[in-house]
Structures are given as C-alpha cells and as structure tokens.
Design a protein around this motif. Structure first.
Motif, PDB file in Angstrom:
ATOM      1  N   ALA A  23       0.834  -1.192   0.000  1.00 47.11           N
ATOM      2  CA  ALA A  23       0.000   0.000   0.000  1.00 47.11           C
ATOM      3  C   ALA A  23       0.876   1.251   0.000  1.00 47.11           C
ATOM      4  O   ALA A  23       2.051   1.220   0.367  1.00 47.11           O
ATOM      5  CB  ALA A  23      -0.905  -0.004   1.219  1.00 47.11           C
ATOM      6  N   ASP A  24       0.304   2.382  -0.412  1.00 44.50           N
ATOM      7  CA  ASP A  24       1.017   3.653  -0.443  1.00 44.50           C
ATOM      8  C   ASP A  24       1.497   3.985   0.971  1.00 44.50           C
ATOM      9  O   ASP A  24       0.684   4.193   1.877  1.00 44.50           O
ATOM     10  CB  ASP A  24       0.076   4.743  -0.958  1.00 44.50           C
ATOM     11  N   HIS A 408     -10.888   1.189  -5.371  1.00 42.70           N
ATOM     12  CA  HIS A 408     -10.788  -0.245  -5.626  1.00 42.70           C
ATOM     13  C   HIS A 408      -9.575  -0.838  -4.919  1.00 42.70           C
ATOM     14  O   HIS A 408      -9.640  -1.928  -4.340  1.00 42.70           O
ATOM     15  CB  HIS A 408     -10.703  -0.488  -7.134  1.00 42.70           C
ATOM     16  N   VAL A 409      -8.463  -0.114  -4.941  1.00 38.12           N
ATOM     17  CA  VAL A 409      -7.253  -0.594  -4.270  1.00 38.12           C
ATOM     18  C   VAL A 409      -7.498  -0.720  -2.770  1.00 38.12           C
ATOM     19  O   VAL A 409      -7.107  -1.713  -2.141  1.00 38.12           O
ATOM     20  CB  VAL A 409      -6.071   0.347  -4.559  1.00 38.12           C
ATOM     21  N   ALA A 410      -8.137   0.283  -2.172  1.00 39.97           N
ATOM     22  CA  ALA A 410      -8.421   0.226  -0.732  1.00 39.97           C
ATOM     23  C   ALA A 410      -9.313  -0.969  -0.402  1.00 39.97           C
ATOM     24  O   ALA A 410      -9.087  -1.670   0.596  1.00 39.97           O
ATOM     25  CB  ALA A 410      -9.078   1.525  -0.278  1.00 39.97           C
ATOM     26  N   ASN A 411     -10.319  -1.220  -1.228  1.00 36.79           N
ATOM     27  CA  ASN A 411     -11.210  -2.366  -0.984  1.00 36.79           C
ATOM     28  C   ASN A 411     -10.467  -3.695  -1.138  1.00 36.79           C
ATOM     29  O   ASN A 411     -10.704  -4.645  -0.387  1.00 36.79           O
ATOM     30  CB  ASN A 411     -12.396  -2.318  -1.938  1.00 36.79           C
ATOM     31  N   LEU A 412      -9.559  -3.763  -2.118  1.00 41.87           N
ATOM     32  CA  LEU A 412      -8.786  -4.981  -2.313  1.00 41.87           C
ATOM     33  C   LEU A 412      -7.891  -5.260  -1.112  1.00 41.87           C
ATOM     34  O   LEU A 412      -7.761  -6.401  -0.660  1.00 41.87           O
ATOM     35  CB  LEU A 412      -7.932  -4.867  -3.583  1.00 41.87           C
ATOM     36  N   GLN A 413      -7.264  -4.221  -0.589  1.00 40.27           N
ATOM     37  CA  GLN A 413      -6.382  -4.405   0.564  1.00 40.27           C
ATOM     38  C   GLN A 413      -7.168  -4.908   1.776  1.00 40.27           C
ATOM     39  O   GLN A 413      -6.692  -5.776   2.520  1.00 40.27           O
ATOM     40  CB  GLN A 413      -5.671  -3.091   0.881  1.00 40.27           C
ATOM     41  N   ILE A 445      -3.981 -12.150  -6.569  1.00 38.08           N
ATOM     42  CA  ILE A 445      -2.887 -11.318  -6.086  1.00 38.08           C
ATOM     43  C   ILE A 445      -2.293 -10.475  -7.216  1.00 38.08           C
ATOM     44  O   ILE A 445      -1.917  -9.314  -7.015  1.00 38.08           O
ATOM     45  CB  ILE A 445      -1.800 -12.205  -5.453  1.00 38.08           C
ATOM     46  N   SER A 446      -2.213 -11.042  -8.408  1.00 40.50           N
ATOM     47  CA  SER A 446      -1.684 -10.284  -9.546  1.00 40.50           C
ATOM     48  C   SER A 446      -2.530  -9.048  -9.821  1.00 40.50           C
ATOM     49  O   SER A 446      -2.000  -7.986 -10.179  1.00 40.50           O
ATOM     50  CB  SER A 446      -1.630 -11.164 -10.796  1.00 40.50           C
ATOM     51  N   HIS A 447      -3.845  -9.185  -9.678  1.00 42.54           N
ATOM     52  CA  HIS A 447      -4.732  -8.039  -9.893  1.00 42.54           C
ATOM     53  C   HIS A 447      -4.511  -6.970  -8.828  1.00 42.54           C
ATOM     54  O   HIS A 447      -4.483  -5.770  -9.141  1.00 42.54           O
ATOM     55  CB  HIS A 447      -6.187  -8.503  -9.877  1.00 42.54           C
ATOM     56  N   VAL A 448      -4.314  -7.395  -7.575  1.00 42.54           N
ATOM     57  CA  VAL A 448      -4.054  -6.431  -6.507  1.00 42.54           C
ATOM     58  C   VAL A 448      -2.779  -5.651  -6.811  1.00 42.54           C
ATOM     59  O   VAL A 448      -2.750  -4.418  -6.732  1.00 42.54           O
ATOM     60  CB  VAL A 448      -3.940  -7.144  -5.145  1.00 42.54           C
ATOM     61  N   ALA A 449      -1.711  -6.371  -7.169  1.00 42.69           N
ATOM     62  CA  ALA A 449      -0.437  -5.712  -7.463  1.00 42.69           C
ATOM     63  C   ALA A 449      -0.563  -4.793  -8.676  1.00 42.69           C
ATOM     64  O   ALA A 449      -0.001  -3.687  -8.694  1.00 42.69           O
ATOM     65  CB  ALA A 449       0.643  -6.771  -7.699  1.00 42.69           C
ATOM     66  N   PHE A 450      -1.302  -5.240  -9.688  1.00 42.86           N
ATOM     67  CA  PHE A 450      -1.489  -4.428 -10.890  1.00 42.86           C
ATOM     68  C   PHE A 450      -2.218  -3.123 -10.566  1.00 42.86           C
ATOM     69  O   PHE A 450      -1.816  -2.038 -11.004  1.00 42.86           O
ATOM     70  CB  PHE A 450      -2.279  -5.236 -11.922  1.00 42.86           C
ATOM     71  N   MET A 451      -3.284  -3.206  -9.792  1.00 37.66           N
ATOM     72  CA  MET A 451      -4.042  -2.013  -9.452  1.00 37.66           C
ATOM     73  C   MET A 451      -3.218  -1.064  -8.581  1.00 37.66           C
ATOM     74  O   MET A 451      -3.343   0.168  -8.692  1.00 37.66           O
ATOM     75  CB  MET A 451      -5.334  -2.399  -8.736  1.00 37.66           C
ATOM     76  N   GLN A 452      -2.364  -1.600  -7.727  1.00 38.92           N
ATOM     77  CA  GLN A 452      -1.512  -0.732  -6.911  1.00 38.92           C
ATOM     78  C   GLN A 452      -0.515   0.022  -7.771  1.00 38.92           C
ATOM     79  O   GLN A 452      -0.191   1.185  -7.488  1.00 38.92           O
ATOM     80  CB  GLN A 452      -0.798  -1.566  -5.845  1.00 38.92           C
ATOM     81  N   ARG A 453      -0.041  -0.624  -8.828  1.00 37.53           N
ATOM     82  CA  ARG A 453       0.853   0.097  -9.743  1.00 37.53           C
ATOM     83  C   ARG A 453       0.104   1.210 -10.468  1.00 37.53           C
ATOM     84  O   ARG A 453       0.651   2.304 -10.684  1.00 37.53           O
ATOM     85  CB  ARG A 453       1.471  -0.881 -10.747  1.00 37.53           C
ATOM     86  N   LEU A 454      -1.138   0.941 -10.842  1.00 38.68           N
ATOM     87  CA  LEU A 454      -1.913   1.972 -11.548  1.00 38.68           C
ATOM     88  C   LEU A 454      -2.147   3.192 -10.674  1.00 38.68           C
ATOM     89  O   LEU A 454      -2.029   4.335 -11.140  1.00 38.68           O
ATOM     90  CB  LEU A 454      -3.267   1.406 -11.995  1.00 38.68           C
ATOM     91  N   VAL A 455      -2.508   2.978  -9.406  1.00 41.31           N
ATOM     92  CA  VAL A 455      -2.852   4.101  -8.545  1.00 41.31           C
ATOM     93  C   VAL A 455      -1.642   4.985  -8.274  1.00 41.31           C
ATOM     94  O   VAL A 455      -1.777   6.154  -7.910  1.00 41.31           O
ATOM     95  CB  VAL A 455      -3.490   3.595  -7.227  1.00 41.31           C
TER      96      VAL A 455
END
Length: 714
Positions: A23-24, A408-413, A445-455
C-alpha cells in the motif's frame, strides 16, 4: 441492557499493522468519528437516519462522497462509516481510510463543513426520490430466503422490546416520511440534532506501525513466560489433564443418530423443474423470455463475447467492468448518469465471466455481462440507459478515474485480510489452465499488485486509452444472447425497450476467443507471500477432470467428506485455525485454511486427509451426510429472477437437462470404494502435481531461506 449514559466527546489514537501488499506508505491513516443516535425501537427515526446515510454518503451525488472521496484526500470510507442499527442504541459514523497523517484535521473539518451545509440547505428533492425508489425496488424484489430476510429485518428491534410487525410496514414509514418532508425542513433538523449538536461522540484515529506485529509477538511471549513461571505443579497437572480430555473429545465420534435427519432415499431422483426459457430472435440476437412471478419487476441480462484481448489489455478488463457505469457517458456526466440509474433502475451491473466447457477443460469462453432491473413503469428508461452505457461510454475524466482506482485498491487491501484463503486458492490454481490463469490475473494477487501500480501512476491518460480500446473490442459488436425475466403482462413493454436497445448496438457477431491463445501449464510451486499479521491463509490445489467426467461427482462428494469429517477436526478444532476444508470446482480440488496459526502442520493435515480417504477411513453415514449437503445446495429454492438466470447460464455452457440428470444419477451412485479410489488416484498418486500458496505472516522468517519455497513480498 441499560441505556448508554451520554458522555462528552472523546478522541482515541491507536496503531495497527501495515496494510498488506505494498500500500502507499504515505497514506496509511484511518479515522472515523461516530455519534450515538436513537434507540432501535424508534423505527421511524431509524428509517430516517438510514435515508440520511444514503443521501449523505453513497454515490457521486452524495455531498460527503464529493468532498471526501472525489477530492482524493482519502482512498475510501473507513470501516464504521454509515448508520448502524444493530445495537439497542444505534450509531452513525463518518470516516476515511488511506489518508495522510497530517490530513486528519482537514478531514474532520470537511466533515463538519458538509454537515453544516446539509443542515442549512438540505438534500435535492430528486435525490430523495432516488433513495425512496431504491427502497420500493427492495420491497418488490422477490427472494428465495424470504423467511430469513424477515427475521433479519425484525430481530434487532424485537430482542429489545420492539414490535417486529412494525418493521415490515415500510409503506407506512414512507408515507409518514413524505408527510414530514412536506411540513418543513425535516432532514435538515435531523442532521442538526444527531450529527452536529450531539456531543456523545468518539473520534478514532488509527496509524500504521511497522513494528506493531513484532511488539505483539514479543508481548505475547513475555506474558506466556510470566504465566508459566506463576504456574504451580498442581495447576500444570490440571492443564495437562484438560488438554488430554480436550483431545479425547475432539477425536470422539459424535452420536448423530439422536438427531432428526433426512435420508438420501428421501431426495427426488429427478432434476428439479427448471425455468422455462422461450427463445426468440430479436434483430438477429437470440433472446430468452422467462415468465416468472417477479412482483412487477423486469430483469434483463445481456452477454457479449470477449474476443482475444491483446496481452497488454487483458489486465485492464476488471477495471473496465468496474468503471463502465461510473465514469459518465458522452451525453451526461457521472453524477447525472448515477442519478438516472438510481431513479429508474435497481442498478446496472457489469462483470466478466469465464465459462469452462463441460467436456474439455482447455476450452474456455468469456463474456461480459450487462444486467439491470426495473419496475415495469421504468422499463423504457432502463433500456435507454443500457444503450447509453454500452454505446457512448466516457473515460475522459482522469481525476475521476483515479478516484475509482484508489477506492478499488483500498477495498482490495481490506479483502486480503477477510478473504486471504480465496486469494491463496486462486493463486495456487493459476498454473493449471488458461481460465485459472486469467482468474488470477483478474481477481487474484496479480490483480491487486497491478491495481496498486496503476494508482501510483502520475498520468492515467494511457489507462483511459486502454479502457476505450477494450470498450471498442468488447462492446463494438452485437450481443451474443439476452434474457428477459418478468411477468407476462410486462413482456410487451420489455420487447419495445429491448428492440430499441438492440437497434442501437452493432449488428456484427463475434465468437469468444479469450481462451484460444496457446497455454503451457506453469510449474507447480510452493509460494509464500508475506503479509502483515500473525496468522496465515493456506491453499493447496490439485488438478482433476471436467464437469462431465464420471469421476467429477465422486470428487465432489469426496471434498464434502474431507471438509466436514477430517479437516474441520484437524485444522480448526485441533489446529486452531478459524476454518478450513476442501473446496470443489470442475477441474480442481483445493484444500484451504484461513486465519491459521500454522503452516507446515496444516499442509501435513491436507496430505494426511487424502491418505485417510484413500484408506477408506470414513463411514457410510459420512457419505450420506455429504450427499445430503450437496443435494441441499443443488435443490435449494431460487428466486424467480435467479431461477431464470441459472437456466440462461446453462445455455451458455451447453449443459443440457439430460446431462444434469446423468450427473445427478452419478451422485446418488457414489460409493465408499469410489471415494477411496478417486482419493488415491487424484490426491495421493498425483501429490507431485499439487500447487501450494500461503499468504503468511511476516514473522515466519524460515520460509525466506527454505529453498523448497518461493518467497515473495508484494
């Protein structure tokens, strides 16, 4: 339970472990301010505060959403936000997570400003009507679990002395609410009373602490040492005796014969009657019509085939589905679109789905589904909105796009902690088939990591362009199939709306090529993904056979026996995990545990369970109970809308009634020898093909140096 005495405002600051998976680091603070409100037995006050919660917080037209979420000062609402009517005295909270520590006071100031503005100006009448419309839809929606729904709606009030029948008279509450609105600034006064003047207030601020878990572990060890030194010899003997007694009870076979139960012989041999679908052609598109008692609602689904997406676009498909209805269109901005959707429909859902061929696991089709529902009087605007979303979507507002990605990232975390075993299972299954790999890419997990890179990207222009390209590829051709579920008297209105929708869509049909690219099964590895926390989420996945294979029903029964008889006892009762079992899906069997203090011992239990089953160490009663559980799921009542949608789904996969009957007959026929045989062939003999994933505590440092594990920190 006595009434809570009113107290002056309080402020509490706490620390917590870091958020999982990268996370950020600058936006790690959560805060929420909450007030005690009305007694649960005051139903009209509770009804009013529920409406205020919706108007204040939910959707792009809500003032708190505009000031707190769309401003990107925080990533999403904090847990505890909204009206909570589950206790004797209810509460109302407003908070944010994913904020910078120095912004806490700013957030509090914004919350106060918005409340003051609402108390002064109120809410737009059209927004109030949208909320009342959603309540009306909820009242008319027919569910299969009506009894449980009624019990859930009445129990909170009932246990505290309220009249449970009053909870069900929603029309009276709406009528009284409209009367109060007509008399003056009713909602403004309630906001002032409960959310501004109310001094029984707690503000909770939670900051992440990188050393939190280490201190917790050290503190626990210290307390154990202290408790151990304080034990007398007599106390130690007592603890030892209690442990032995606990083990004896855990391993004892309960006498279930004293319980009333069904028998498999009581279950009908024939497949239950399914919804009848009347297939017709509308503008070249196959449309299924299902007449159901929907209480005046019209339900609609359309699926469009997913072509083979370029590799660089595929990871963006879940984001596309999420934001398609939330970014506005070329005709109206996101706020106006959201208002129209809430005012005329029960929402517009968009999702991507992968369907396995029942005979061949290597054959996969993919669809994007658009679904909505509306009261019969709103059928025309529902189809007009569907047409607008599908034909002229807009992804140009990059700031709004950033807001949705951050949410979306916050919800995934948050979901990693609550659904860690699901992420582990998805990751473990990924090497086996193309649909499993895509499922991990889109939901794992790949989707979580991908979305974190986008944000974390400064410029989202490229993301917006990719979403536009996906829209062109996925929605730029005709719908593959549609389903309309309604009462027959609503068919004429639905036909007019559907004809208008399909007339506005492209007419070119395409086939789904989502799974056509060559796929090479990946290596079967043991992967340890370190996350903050003191517990582990474990999955072990093993490949099996397609849905139509004669062994598949046997594996389904086996997974039930493993879960309820062996793994529940060994992993949960003895091992101390919150839960564990074996889940079944066409093509795989997955062992799992969640909130588990162990790793190696649980993996050993997974292996031991397979050997236990291969040796036939279960009873005929165990098989009977497993079959009853399976038939209970298969034959469970469905709502009218779901009854039709299940049959529609089967039409997409090619599963016919004779195929379902054949599988049902095979389930009835499963024997002890069958279970021992498939346990040996698929779980014991093919142990080397298993794939393992653990989302585990950072404290388990031994996995960093163990060469048999791939250790990752996302």
């Amino acid at each position: 339970i006595g009434d809570q005495p009113r107290l002056p405002p309080r402020r509490i600051t706490l620390t917590c472990p870091p958020a999982p998976l990268g996370a950020d680091p600058e936006r790690t603070t959560k805060m929420c301010t909450a007030v005690l409100t009305n007694k649960i037995t005051d139903l009209f006050e509770a009804f009013t505060l529920n409406i205020i919660s919706s108007l204040l917080l939910h959707g792009p037209n809500a003032p708190m959403h505009q000031r707190l979420i769309e401003s990107n000062i925080g990533l999403s609402y904090a847990p505890g936000t909204g009206y909570d009517a589950n206790a004797k005295e209810t509460s109302f909270g407003i908070g944010l997570q994913g904020i910078r520590p120095q912004d806490v006071e700013t957030v509090e100031g914004i919350i106060n400003e918005v409340l003051q503005q609402v108390a002064r100006d109120g809410f737009p009448p059209e927004q109030i009507e949208s909320v009342l419309h959603q309540i009306e839809l909820g009242q008319k929606h027919v569910t299969a679990n009506f009894g449980m729904t009624v019990l859930g709606a009445t129990s909170s009030t009932w246990v505290h002395g309220g009249n449970p029948v009053d909870n069900l008279e929603v029309n009276k509450l709406i009528a009284r609410f409209r009367e109060q609105l007509a008399e003056g600034p009713y909602l403004q006064a309630k906001v002032q009373q409960y959310l501004i003047d109310n001094q029984h207030r707690v503000t909770l601020v939670m900051n992440e602490d990188a050393e939190y878990m280490q201190r917790e572990v050290e503190d626990e060890r210290r307390r154990l040492r202290e408790e151990g030194r304080a034990l007398t010899d007599a106390t130690r003997r007592e603890i030892s005796d209690l442990a032995k007694e606990l083990k004896r009870r855990q391993e004892a076979k309960p006498d279930v014969s004293v319980l009333p139960t069904l028998r498999v012989s009581d279950i009908p041999r024939a497949v239950p009657v399914s919804a009848k679908l009347d297939w017709q052609d509308t503008r070249g598109v196959p449309v299924a019509w299902s007449a159901q008692p929907t209480n005046g609602l019209v339900y609609f689904r359309a699926v469009t085939a997913i072509p083979e997406l370029p590799a660089e676009l595929s990871p963006y498909l879940p984001l596309f589905c999420q934001v398609l209805t939330q970014m506005g269109t070329e005709r109206r901005d996101h706020r106006e679109l959201a208002h129209k959707i809430e005012l005329h429909t029960g929402g517009i859902g968009v999702k991507a789905q992968l369907l396995k061929d029942p005979h061949d696991l290597s054959t996969v089709t993919g669809y994007v589904e658009l679904a909505s529902s509306a009261l019969e009087r709103n059928t025309a605007p529902m189809f007009e909105l569907l047409n607008e979303v599908a034909t002229v979507p807009s992804f140009n507002d990059l700031q709004l796009l950033r807001t949705h990605i951050a949410q979306h990232v916050a919800n995934l975390q948050d979901s990693i902690i609550s659904q860690g075993h699901s992420f582990a299972s998805i990751f473990a299954a990924a090497p086996f088939r193309v649909d499993s790999r895509l499922n991990e890419e889109w939901h794992g997990i790949s989707h979580v990591a991908f979305m974190q890179r986008l944000v974390q990207q400064d410029d989202l222009s490229d993301v917006a362009e990719k979403l536009k390209e996906i829209s062109r590829l996925v929605l730029g051709h005709a719908a593959s199939k549609c389903l309309v579920t309604a009462e027959e008297r609503s068919f004429a209105a639905a036909q007019r709306g559907l004809d208008g929708l399909l007339a506005g869509l492209p007419s070119t049909l395409v086939n789904s090529n989502i799974g056509s690219a060559p796929f090479s099964p990946g290596p079967k590895a043991r992967t340890y993904i370190a996350v903050p926390g003191a517990v582990n989420y474990i999955a072990k996945c093993m490949p099996t056979v397609p849905w139509s294979h004669p062994d598949d029903p046997k594996l389904q029964v086996l997974s039930k026996v493993l879960s309820s008889i062996y793994l529940h006892r060994e992993v949960r009762e003895k091992g101390g995990a919150y839960g564990g079992g074996a889940s079944f899906g066409a093509g795989s069997v997955s062992f799992y545990s969640y909130r588990d203090p162990h790793v190696t011992a649980t993996l050993d239990a997974f292996g031991a369970s397979a050997r236990w089953a291969a040796n036939g160490e279960f009873s005929d009663q165990d098989i009977e109970e497993a079959k009853l559980s399976i038939f209970g799921d298969l034959d469970a009542p469905l709502s009218p809308s779901r009854l039709a949608s299940h049959e529609f789904h089967r039409s997409l996969t090619g599963i016919t009634l004779p195929m379902r009957q054949e599988r049902r007959d095979r389930l009835f026929a499963v024997s002890r020898n069958d279970l021992a045989d498939v346990a040996r062939r698929y779980l014991v003999d093919r142990e080397a093909e298993a794939s393992v994933c653990v989302l585990g505590s950072e404290q388990n440092t031994q996995f960093q140096t163990d060469p048999s594990w791939q250790y990752r920190t996302e």
